[in-house]
Design a protein around this motif. Structure first.
Motif, PDB file in Angstrom:
ATOM      1  N   THR A   1     -38.784 -20.033  15.392  1.00 50.79           N
ATOM      2  CA  THR A   1     -39.216 -18.760  16.537  1.00 50.79           C
ATOM      3  C   THR A   1     -40.502 -20.381  17.156  1.00 50.79           C
TER       4      THR A   1
ATOM      5  N   ALA B   1     -42.948 -22.240  14.759  1.00 52.35           N
ATOM      6  CA  ALA B   1     -43.219 -21.435  14.549  1.00 52.35           C
ATOM      7  C   ALA B   1     -43.041 -21.373  12.488  1.00 52.35           C
TER       8      ALA B   1
ATOM      9  N   THR C   1     -36.719 -13.780  24.393  1.00 51.30           N
ATOM     10  CA  THR C   1     -38.405 -12.915  24.113  1.00 51.30           C
ATOM     11  C   THR C   1     -39.068 -12.148  24.207  1.00 51.30           C
TER      12      THR C   1
ATOM     13  N   ALA D   1     -45.694 -10.607  21.857  1.00 49.80           N
ATOM     14  CA  ALA D   1     -46.610 -10.617  20.090  1.00 49.80           C
ATOM     15  C   ALA D   1     -47.288  -9.577  20.403  1.00 49.80           C
TER      16      ALA D   1
ATOM     17  N   VAL E   1     -49.078 -13.979  13.603  1.00 53.65           N
ATOM     18  CA  VAL E   1     -47.920 -12.828  13.737  1.00 53.65           C
ATOM     19  C   VAL E   1     -47.300 -13.086  12.345  1.00 53.65           C
TER      20      VAL E   1
ATOM     21  N   LEU F   1     -47.952 -18.537  14.409  1.00 52.35           N
ATOM     22  CA  LEU F   1     -47.893 -17.626  16.043  1.00 52.35           C
ATOM     23  C   LEU F   1     -48.836 -16.977  15.989  1.00 52.35           C
TER      24      LEU F   1
ATOM     25  N   HIS G   1     -43.720 -20.483  20.632  1.00 50.96           N
ATOM     26  CA  HIS G   1     -44.904 -19.846  21.924  1.00 50.96           C
ATOM     27  C   HIS G   1     -43.521 -20.850  23.197  1.00 50.96           C
TER      28      HIS G   1
ATOM     29  N   GLN H   1     -41.103 -12.485  11.604  1.00 51.19           N
ATOM     30  CA  GLN H   1     -41.102 -13.446  12.266  1.00 51.19           C
ATOM     31  C   GLN H   1     -39.112 -13.969  11.867  1.00 51.19           C
TER      32      GLN H   1
ATOM     33  N   ASN I   1     -50.199 -13.156  18.267  1.00 50.77           N
ATOM     34  CA  ASN I   1     -50.370 -12.603  19.528  1.00 50.77           C
ATOM     35  C   ASN I   1     -51.478 -12.597  20.393  1.00 50.77           C
TER      36      ASN I   1
ATOM     37  N   ILE J   1     -43.339 -14.329  22.454  1.00 53.36           N
ATOM     38  CA  ILE J   1     -42.241 -15.259  20.933  1.00 53.36           C
ATOM     39  C   ILE J   1     -40.720 -15.868  21.470  1.00 53.36           C
TER      40      ILE J   1
END
Length: 283
Positions: A267, A275, A175, A178, A214, A246, A269, A219, A248, A252
Motif C-alpha cells: 500500500t 506503507a 485506488t 481512506a 489508517v 498511511l 499514498h 490495510q 486518511n 490509498i
C-alpha cells in the motif's frame, strides 16, 4: 542500549508462555457489516457460507469497560499482554496460514499465547516487540494459525527523518478512499478504541501524526482481498508488515506484482513510500 529506567526486560519476558482463550460467533450482522464497510461486491454471505478472510480481527475482542481504557484508548497495560512502559502501541505485522474458512453461524474460539518479548534499538529509541501466537477455530476445527507482532515505542518515533523513497508502481493497482467513515466503521467492527484512528486532535497533538492513522489490519484486509480478486481465490498463506504510516484524506493505492507462484503486494499514498508490504501464496 538506551532504554527507559522502568523498562524491565526480564519482568516483561516473564509474560512469555501466558495464554488467553476467547469465544465468539460469526453472526449474519457481522458478515453484513464487514461486507458493507469494505464495499465488497455481491451479496453478503448467508448462513453456512464462507466469510472473507481476516474477518477474525472483528471477533473475540475483549469488551473492556470504558473506565478500563488508557489515555490512548487501548485497554490499560497489563493482563494478557505485558505492561510495557512505552506510550505508543502499534500492530507491526502478522504471518497467517489458513486451513479453511470461517462461516456464518460458526462458533469461534481463539487460543492466544505470548511467544516472545524482545527489545531492539530503533532510530528514535527502544522498540519492544511482543510476538503473539493465535489459533482460530470454527466449530472446533482449526481454520487459521497466526503469529502477530505488536510493537511498543516512544512518542518521539514520529519525528523528522530522511525522506523515504516513493513506492514503486505495481503491475496491478487499485485506488480507494481512506475516508473518516471507513476508519470509524472499521474501528467499530474490530472494537478498536485506539484514538489515533478517530480522534484527530489526539493523533496530531499527542502522538505527533499529521492526521488520522489508517489501521494496519484494515490495510492488510484490503491487500488480501485484492490478491483474492487477482487470483480468483483467497491465498492460503499471507504475511504483512507495516513500514510507514498511511493517513486518511489521501487515497490509498493497492499495488501487486507477481512473485514466483505468489504475489507481492503493498500500500502507499500517491508519491509516498511503501506503507504496508505483504506476500500472498496459494501453495
Amino acid at each position: 542500549m538506551a532504554r527507559p529506567e522502568s523498562l524491565d526486560l526480564a519482568h516483561l519476558r516473564s509474560w512469555i508462555g501466558r495464554e488467553e482463550t476467547a469465544e465468539d460467533v460469526v453472526t449474519p450482522i457481522l458478515a453484513e457489516r464487514f461486507h458493507g464497510t469494505l464495499d465488497l461486491a455481491g451479496p453478503a454471505p448467508r448462513a453456512r457460507e464462507a466469510v472473507p478472510r481476516l474477518i477474525h480481527y472483528g471477533l473475540t475482542q475483549a469488551a473492556v469497560p470504558t473506565a478500563g481504557l488508557g489515555p490512548d484508548g487501548h485497554p490499560a497495560r497489563g493482563g494478557f499482554l505485558p505492561p510495557v512502559p512505552l506510550p505508543r502501541r502499534m500492530f507491526a505485522g502478522s504471518t497467517l496460514a489458513f486451513q479453511g474458512d470461517l462461516r456464518v453461524g460458526d462458533a469461534v474460539r481463539r487460543v492466544s499465547r505470548i511467544a516472545d518479548v524482545t527489545l531492539k534499538e530503533g532510530r528514535t529509541g527502544p522498540l519492544l516487540f511482543v510476538a503473539v501466537e493465535n489459533r482460530i477455530e470454527g466449530n472446533g476445527e482449526t481454520v487459521l494459525e497466526e503469529q502477530q507482532d505488536i510493537v511498543y515505542r516512544g512518542l518521539d518515533a514520529g519525528g523528522a527523518a530522511k525522506a523515504p523513497f516513493p513506492a514503486p508502481q505495481g503491475r496491478w493497482s487499485e485506488t480507494l478512499s481512506a475516508s473518516e467513515p471507513l476508519l470509524f466503521r472499521y474501528s467499530a467492527l474490530t472494537f478498536n478504541s485506539h484514538r489515533i484512528h478517530y480522534d484527530r486532535r489526539y493523533a496530531m497533538e499527542v502522538e505527533g501524526y499529521r492526521g488520522l492513522v489508517v489501521h494496519g489490519p484494515l490495510q492488510a484486509t484490503l491487500l488480501l482481498g485484492f490478491a483474492a480478486r487477482l487470483r480468483s481465490a483467497p491465498p492460503s498463506r499471507f504475511s504483512f508488515r507495516s513500514l510507514s504510516t498511511l493517513f486518511n484524506g489521501e487515497p490509498i493505492v493497492l499495488h501487486a506484482e507477481e512473485d514466483g507462484d505468489g504475489l507481492k503486494l503493498w500500500t502507499a499514498h500517491e508519491g509516498g513510500p511503501v506503507a504496508m508490504a505483504a506476500q500472498a501464496a496459494w501453495t
